[in-house]
Design a protein around this motif. Structure first.
Motif, PDB file in Angstrom:
ATOM      1  N   PHE A 265       0.812  -1.221   0.000  1.00  0.00           N
ATOM      2  CA  PHE A 265       0.000   0.000   0.000  1.00  0.00           C
ATOM      3  C   PHE A 265       0.842   1.266   0.000  1.00  0.00           C
ATOM      4  O   PHE A 265       0.353   2.362  -0.322  1.00  0.00           O
ATOM      5  N   LEU A 269      -0.342   5.456  -0.919  1.00  0.00           N
ATOM      6  CA  LEU A 269      -0.856   6.239   0.200  1.00  0.00           C
ATOM      7  C   LEU A 269      -0.293   7.651   0.179  1.00  0.00           C
ATOM      8  O   LEU A 269       0.799   7.910  -0.358  1.00  0.00           O
ATOM      9  N   ALA A 273       0.128   9.486   5.568  1.00  0.00           N
ATOM     10  CA  ALA A 273      -0.340   8.194   6.095  1.00  0.00           C
ATOM     11  C   ALA A 273       0.770   7.183   6.246  1.00  0.00           C
ATOM     12  O   ALA A 273       0.551   6.079   6.754  1.00  0.00           O
ATOM     13  N   HIS A 274       1.976   7.549   5.790  1.00  0.00           N
ATOM     14  CA  HIS A 274       3.066   6.579   5.880  1.00  0.00           C
ATOM     15  C   HIS A 274       3.415   6.220   7.330  1.00  0.00           C
ATOM     16  O   HIS A 274       3.801   5.089   7.625  1.00  0.00           O
ATOM     17  N   LEU A 277       1.086   3.637   8.481  1.00  0.00           N
ATOM     18  CA  LEU A 277       1.385   2.370   7.831  1.00  0.00           C
ATOM     19  C   LEU A 277       2.578   1.692   8.501  1.00  0.00           C
ATOM     20  O   LEU A 277       2.572   0.469   8.734  1.00  0.00           O
TER      21      LEU A 277
END
Length: 481
Positions: A265, A269, A273-274, A277
């Motif tokens: 993903f 992204l 949002a990393h 994650l």
């Protein structure tokens, strides 16, 4: 327990026999003595009448024949005196006549018309029963008569009855011992089989259930209840171990796939949002390590192992050499100190896992420029000491609980490392405790059992290279798992 039951039965039988036989023997002995006394007194009375009549008629020459004939027939000793206490006749040929016995107590009382029946000792040192009676006609005393019987025959009969009672008691005790042994074996048989069953259950497998067909009803019911409980417990343990093992195996593949999908993903992204994650991937990795820990515990619990002699010093040298590069990346030194310990009892491969887990925990919490010390002491005790923040008393008490982690830790540990360590140490017959280290840090103390040296089978021990210190770049590691 069988011996104690037999001894208690025999002790009770001895008390009963003593309460019965001792009074019976004493009663018989008194009866024999009383019968002998009555017999002697009766014979003395008859002889006194005969001798008194001869003295009255002046037939003194007939007295030796009378007393001699009686002594020959009965074995008694007869002495006849006149009214002054002068001996007129004596059944003992060695005795003299014409001597005075008036000074002797029994003769003196008989001369005063007082009969005497008593037990005395003769010149040969034997106990004799003596009856001394006056020879009277109305109120006139014409002489005295002393009749003595040795008590040898009475004592022989008394000893014979005591021997018969003792023999009867011994036979009764032998019969009681046989019956008591059989009864005790019958009573304790369920307990013996129950003890063997508990030993088997403690070893992890009940191969031979306790006997439920013999013994008292209460013990049979106890054995039946134990068998049911043990069977149920084994079923639950097997189910729990099978679940842990199978669940761990089944979870490994989905977790690996989940991690790969999360990493796929990343290109799609938003950059903001990393961070989330990475946290998700970290949690998946931690869950994977937790699954691996559960699988390791399941394998340990399902595997029956026997401790063997292991060279602790060789294992320590090898593990220190392996961990030095990892510690150097965090600018942490590892020291191996103390005198060599030699061989200790441990299950195969346990010492390596114990030291690796404790060093991994110590390395997580050790700040740069500190030292992790592996210190050996006499008595087969090993200390693994770090200079981290340490743990308070409450945390040290719960540190070996599964899945427990300190409330102030922020690392990704699974809470299974220390439980695995304790399981391995206990299986090896040792013990592990946590203590505060001097200053700051934690002191993990491992007490192992020393094993005899086997020079013919054990390889030569590697020389202790002494303290090792290395420095390298620092990596971040905090907390304890």
């Amino acid at each position: 327990m069988t011996r104690r039951l037999v001894v208690s039965y025999l002790a009770l039988a001895v008390l009963v026999l003593a309460a019965l036989e001792i009074p019976l023997g004493c009663l018989y002995a008194r009866g024999e003595t009383s019968r002998a006394s009555q017999s002697v007194e009766r014979d003395a009375s008859m002889l006194a009448e005969v001798t008194e009549e001869n003295i009255e008629k002046g037939q003194l020459a007939a007295l030796p024949d009378v007393v001699g004939d009686y002594a020959t027939r009965t074995g008694g000793h007869v002495v006849v005196t006149d009214k002054q206490g002068i001996v007129l006749a004596d059944s003992d040929p060695a005795s003299r006549t014409g001597i005075s016995l008036a000074a002797q107590p029994d003769i003196a009382r008989a001369l005063h018309n007082q009969p005497t029946v008593t037990t005395t000792t003769d010149s040969h040192g034997r106990d004799v029963l003596s009856a001394t009676l006056p020879g009277t006609s109305g109120t006139t005393i014409r002489g005295t008569l002393r009749l003595s019987y040795p008590l040898d025959q009475v004592s022989t009969r008394v000893h014979r009855i005591w021997g018969a009672l003792a023999l009867a008691g011994a036979c009764i005790l032998a019969a009681v011992a046989v019956v008591a042994f059989s009864l005790a074996r019958w009573i304790t048989r369920p307990l013996r089989t129950l003890e063997a069953a508990t030993t088997q259950l403690a070893d992890g497998h009940l191969a031979h259930p306790p006997d439920t067909t013999t013994g008292p009803p209460e013990l049979r019911r106890l054995a039946t209840s134990f068998t049911h409980t043990a069977t149920r417990l084994q079923h639950l343990l097997n189910a729990q171990q099978a679940f842990a093992s199978e669940a761990s195996h089944q979870l490994k593949t989905p977790l690996t796939a989940l991690r790969l999908r999360l990493e796929n993903f990343e290109p799609h992204l938003h950059p903001r949002a990393h961070g989330s994650l990475e946290e998700a991937v970290g949690e998946v990795e931690r869950l994977g390590r937790m699954v691996q820990g559960l699988l390791a515990l399941a394998r340990l619990e399902n595997t029956a192992t026997t401790p063997e002699p292991v060279d602790l010093d060789a294992v320590l040298t090898d593990r220190v050499a392996m961990w030095e590069p990892l510690a150097a990346e965090q600018y942490v030194a590892i020291d191996l100190t103390g005198p060599p310990i030699g061989q200790v009892w441990a299950i195969p491969g346990a010492l390596e896992q114990i030291i690796d887990n404790l060093l991994a925990n110590a390395l997580r919490v050790s700040p740069p420029s500190t030292t992790i010390t592996l210190h050996r002491t006499t008595g087969s005790e090993l200390h693994i000491i770090d200079q981290g923040p340490g743990m308070n008393e409450a945390d040290r008490e719960r540190a070996f609980d599964r899945f427990w982690r300190s409330s102030d830790s922020h690392h990704d540990g699974t809470g299974l490392g220390l439980p695995i360590v304790r399981h391995l140490v206990d299986a090896s017959g040792g013990s592990i405790t946590l203590h505060p280290a001097p200053g700051t840090g934690l002191d993990a103390r491992i007490q192992l059992r020393p094993a005899p040296t086997r020079r013919s089978t054990m390889p030569p021990r590697r020389e202790d290279p002494g303290p090792r210190r290395t420095r390298s770049r620092r990596t971040q590691a905090t907390g304890r798992g």
